[in-house]
Each structure stands twice: as C-alpha cells, then as structure tokens.
Write an enzyme that holds these catalytic residues in place. Structure first.
Site, PDB file in Angstrom:
ATOM      1  N   ASP A 100       7.059 -37.472 -25.698  1.00  0.00           N
ATOM      2  CA  ASP A 100       8.293 -36.670 -25.749  1.00  0.00           C
ATOM      3  C   ASP A 100       9.223 -37.140 -24.627  1.00  0.00           C
ATOM      4  O   ASP A 100       8.773 -37.669 -23.615  1.00  0.00           O
ATOM      5  CB  ASP A 100       7.972 -35.187 -25.493  1.00  0.00           C
ATOM      6  CG  ASP A 100       7.307 -34.503 -26.683  1.00  0.00           C
ATOM      7  OD1 ASP A 100       7.057 -35.168 -27.698  1.00  0.00           O
ATOM      8  OD2 ASP A 100       7.019 -33.295 -26.570  1.00  0.00           O
ATOM      9  N   ARG A 132      11.141 -41.686 -32.204  1.00  0.00           N
ATOM     10  CA  ARG A 132      11.643 -40.396 -32.684  1.00  0.00           C
ATOM     11  C   ARG A 132      13.052 -40.179 -32.121  1.00  0.00           C
ATOM     12  O   ARG A 132      13.231 -40.094 -30.913  1.00  0.00           O
ATOM     13  CB  ARG A 132      10.731 -39.272 -32.207  1.00  0.00           C
ATOM     14  CG  ARG A 132      11.267 -37.885 -32.594  1.00  0.00           C
ATOM     15  CD  ARG A 132      10.733 -36.789 -31.703  1.00  0.00           C
ATOM     16  NE  ARG A 132       9.310 -36.629 -31.843  1.00  0.00           N
ATOM     17  CZ  ARG A 132       8.529 -36.123 -30.863  1.00  0.00           C
ATOM     18  NH1 ARG A 132       9.039 -35.785 -29.701  1.00  0.00           N
ATOM     19  NH2 ARG A 132       7.243 -35.995 -31.050  1.00  0.00           N
TER      20      ARG A 132
END
Ligand code: FDA
Length: 301
Positions: free
Chosen positions: A130, A180
């Site tokens: 992340d 992502r």
C-alpha cells in the site's frame, strides 16, 4: 479541503473514543471492515470468492512504534498466508510498510516484507505494498524495488494525486510487478499533490491510460468512480495482457458484482483486525456522508 477537515476532526482523541466505543461507531466500521479476527476475514473472503470476486487481505495497522509490534504484524501476515492456503481462497495480501517498521527501522520493514513475500510465493500468491503519506513515498518505493527484484511476486500502489507519480511509474513499470492505481487517501499539501477533484481525475486518467498500454505490468485499477472506470473499460478492449479492477469492501457492492458478472477480474480489498480506526477515518474523509450517518445514528440512539 473537506478531506483535511474530516481527518483533523477524527484525529482528536474524543472523536476516536466516540467512534470506537459506541454502537453507532462500530456499526459504521462493520460496513468497511471484515471483522477483528482472521477467521472473520476468511469468512468474508470465502463469500466474495463464491460470488466471483477476488480478494486482497489487509491486516489493519500502521505507524507502529516498537519492534515487537512489527514482529506481531509480520506474524499476522504469515498466519494470513497460511489461512489463504488452508481455505483455498483466491486472495493475495496487502501490507502497509509503517506497520512492518518503516519509520522506526527501514531495514526491519524490508526484512519483514521479504518474509511475507516468501510465504506468499509458497502458496502461489502475491503481495501488494500500500502507499501511505507522501513523506514515505520514496522509502516505500525503494523497499519495494528491492523486494520485487529479490522475490518477483510483489506489486505496489501509486496515488494519482501525487505530482511525482508519472515519474514513479516510469521507474517501476520495468520491474514487472502489478501496479495498483488509486486516487490517494491522505491529506497532502499543494507542493506535492494536486488539490482539485478535476486535476486528480485528469491525473488518474492519464496514468490509467499509461498502465493499460504497458504490457510489462499488470494494472490494478482501484476506483469506484464510473468516470474513471469508463476510459479503462474502453482501453481494455485492445489489451490482451492481464489487468483487474480493485474496490474496497463495503463500497459500491452492486457495481463490484456487475463488473465481475460482465467478465472482468475484480479484486476486493478486505481489511480486518483490531486497529481499524485510521482506516475508517479515511473512508469517512472520502465521503463525509459516512460521518453524518454516524452522527445521526449517535443522536438517534
Ligand atoms: P471517489 O472518491 O470519487 O468515489 C467515487 C464513488 O465511490 C463515490 O461517489 C461513492 O459513490 C463511492 N465511494 C468512494 N469512497 C467511498 C466511501 N468511503 N464510502 C462510501 N462510498 C464511497 N489510497 C491510498 O492512499 N493508498 C493506498 O494504498 C490505497 N489502496 C486502495 C486500494 C483499493 C482496492 C482501493 C479501491 C482504494 C485504495 N485507496 C488507497 C483509496 C483511494 O486512494 C481513494 O481514496 C478511494 O478509492 C476513493 O476514491 P475513488 O477513486 O473511489 O473515487
């Protein structure tokens, strides 16, 4: 900006207590968090898989302050990998490096990430790093580059609101991991991030087009915004390499199923664990209506 204001309110200790310790607060959390235990997350992942949705498991936690906590976080992820294999889930793992020690000792964070990547590889899956506050972007990418070179089964999140992200993509696309693309969820200043909604959207569209045209990476388009999804759907018609949509547990559930039913790969980010408060505050800042829902529930009892 509304986001900064909501995050400032939710950072106060009385707000935290009000949300964490009252039934209305916990009810709002239940919409976005799969539960406080690994078993509850596995059950949620199982039912999502049964509906044709892939999963990314996120053991909640960030900004830990001791080495012992980093070890506990690593162990929670190793247990998660074990549970994914045991339950035969179609799932990968998402991690935050400040949960693994980034900011205390970056070497420890890198070591833990490597161990989690090895465990994920053993069960045939991947790990996504992340992206957190912009003060950590450079270190996060550096740790990712090394882990991806060593293990080859990682990916990373890139935030469209950051001015630096186009240059970061040039740097990480050749590493071959999945990428992502999200808008970005933190309060950032104008010297590092676009501030306006339309500027962020334009950046997102530019970067998603770049990713969808890159055969060397697997784009993971992480948004619930139809304005951002539509150009990706058009670009996907001329893409033969794998790519996927990603969405958050509890957000636009109907759209998640609709996209999966029409044949697209859709992966749902499934957060679980006791440290759910900072995650919930970001979901509230994205949509202040969530905060109002909580406030109304509180007043109404
Ligand atoms: P936008 O905020 O414009 O939302 C579009 C629509 O989606 C809204 O109109 C509403 O209908 C719905 N919606 C969106 N958020 C909602 C909410 N909280 N509650 C209810 N409805 C909501 N960020 C980051 O900085 N680092 C990261 O690593 C990640 N990782 C990540 C993984 C995945 C799988 C996703 C989907 C998102 C992230 N994010 C993230 C969060 C991301 O940066 C962003 O804050 C949110 O996805 C919201 O942006 P949208 O693109 O959905 O658009």
């Amino acid at each position: 900006m509304i986001r900064s204001a909501v995050l400032a309110i939710t950072e106060r200790s009385w707000t935290r207590r009000l949300i964490m310790d009252t039934p209305p607060g916990r009810r709002v959390a239940q919409r976005f968090v799969a539960g406080e235990t690994l078993a509850s997350a596995v059950a949620v992942a199982r039912s999502l898989n049964d509906e044709g949705l892939k999963v990314s498991m996120d053991h909640l936690g960030e900004h830990v302050t001791s080495v012992d906590e980093t070890i506990a976080a690593r162990d929670a992820y190793l247990a998660c990998a074990h549970a994914i294999a045991g339950a035969g889930l179609d799932a990968n793992i998402s991690v935050k490096l400040t949960q693994l020690g980034m900011g205390i000792d970056d070497g420890i964070a890198a070591e833990h990430l490597g161990e989690i990547a090895v465990a994920a590889k053993e069960i045939g899956t991947t790990v996504t790093v992340d992206m957190e506050e912009s003060t950590y972007t450079e270190t996060t990418i550096g740790i990712y580059e090394k882990a991806q070179a060593d293990h080859g089964n990682l990916g990373i999140a890139i935030q469209a609101y950051l001015l630096r992200s186009a240059a970061d993509l040039d740097r990480i696309i050749p590493l071959g991991g999945h990428i992502r693309l999200c808008k970005g969820a933190y309060a950032e200043s104008a010297d590092v991030a676009y501030q306006g909604v339309s500027e962020v959207n334009r950046s997102f569209d530019r970067l998603s087009a770049l990713l969808m045209a890159s055969p060397d990476t697997k784009p993971a388009i992480a948004s619930h915004d139809d304005g951002r999804l539509t150009p990706v759907l058009v670009a996907s018609e001329s893409r033969t390499e794998p790519w996927e949509f990603q969405m958050l547990y509890g957000v636009r559930r109907d759209r998640q199923r609709e996209l999966a039913t029409s044949g697209h790969d859709v992966r749902i980010y499934v957060p679980y664990g006791e440290a759910w408060y900072p995650y919930l505050t970001r979901r509230m800042a994205e949509r202040p209506a969530n905060l109002m829902f909580f406030a109304r529930a509180l007043v109404g009892g």
